[in-house]
Motif scaffolding. Sequence first.
Motif, PDB file in Angstrom:
ATOM      1  N   HIS A  65       4.313   5.951  -1.701  1.00 17.78           N
ATOM      2  CA  HIS A  65       4.868   6.442  -0.844  1.00 17.78           C
ATOM      3  C   HIS A  65       6.717   6.262  -0.458  1.00 17.78           C
ATOM      4  O   HIS A  65       6.302   4.478  -0.379  1.00 17.78           O
ATOM      5  N   ASP A  78       7.872   4.483   3.679  1.00 13.57           N
ATOM      6  CA  ASP A  78       8.424   4.233   5.264  1.00 13.57           C
ATOM      7  C   ASP A  78       9.777   3.991   5.636  1.00 13.57           C
ATOM      8  O   ASP A  78      10.570   4.208   5.056  1.00 13.57           O
ATOM      9  N   HIS A  82       6.045   2.356  -2.477  1.00 15.90           N
ATOM     10  CA  HIS A  82       5.241   1.423  -2.530  1.00 15.90           C
ATOM     11  C   HIS A  82       4.014   1.811  -3.056  1.00 15.90           C
ATOM     12  O   HIS A  82       3.689   2.975  -2.227  1.00 15.90           O
TER      13      HIS A  82
HETATM   14 FE   LIG Z   1       3.637   2.545   3.383  1.00 18.04          FE
END
Ligand SMILES: [Fe+2]
Length: 317
Positions: free
Chosen positions: A163, A165, A238
Amino acid sequence: MAKFNPFIRNVPVYEDVSKEKFLQEIYPKRIPALLRGVDIGPCTHLWTLSYLCEKGTSEPVKIHVSTENDMDFINKNYAYRTLPFDELVTRCAEDIHQDFFFDEKEKYYLRALGTDNRKDPANLSTEFPQLAKDVKFPEFFNEEQFFSSVLRIGSPHLRLWTHYDIMDNVLMQIKGTKHVILFSPQDANKLYLKGDKSMILNVEDPDLEKFPLFAMAHQHHCTLNPGDILFIPAMWFHNVVAEDFSVSVNVFWKHLSPELYDPKDPYGNKDPIPASQALQGLRRALKLLEKLPAEYKDFYGRRMVMEIEEKAYLDKG
Ligand SMILES: [Fe+2]
Ligand SMILES: O=C(O)CCC(=O)C(=O)O
């Protein structure tokens, strides 16, 4: 010997990095970096199981429980449950459980949440004040840029899906070993995204018939041991798997001007306001093309892509 794969490389490692070196040489590159020898406080030796149980929190914690190693957000092979914090720590550190929800080998993952998890970002000092004293955050950003500090505790072999961020991040490893595979934001088109996550769950043995472009995504590998810090720039994907009982804390901070971030984002993963508006605009534009026959839609779709490539890409390839 493993076959050489030109798409796999190691995250660069830097030893004994000062604040100045980070800010002048590492941060501006906007690529991941593994920092060794930075003081993250006494947590690395103080945080034994019994210490964590004693100094944790008396509030129950919300956790993911999974019977498989690779958590699957598509088929939801995990469930949300609640446990007392000391019970969670104890269970994460054992292979076979006497008490369990689904089976005796189930795995747990705590991603600490804010006091009101619908609106407050996690803050180690607020939710785990006795543990927070033992962690020293690297001084890589100004106080006003701080967004959240997140305690993460997990069972061996549990994998968190790939995912991104939207905040800059340092992931500090405190107990156990973790393997992290990262992907550049520029490889987003090879990751088969669903929102902020990749649909390729098993990145180490992917189904290349289903996901052929993944073979051309560059993988940036690293292994985190206690005391190590991984700098994960905003938008870098990551995928994280723990080798053994693992405790980490990560700190997210704002790299952009504060007004660009969505104020209702407790996790640090909502797209910045202009980006989310641009995505909405794109969806509106695509809806307009629905009014035309397929060959027109195709042609104007391609023109839109050309314009995006020319006006938005860093690398015009
Ligand atoms: Fe993360
Ligand atoms: O270490 C983990 O389990 C996940 C870390 C992560 O996703 C993050 O720091 O943003």
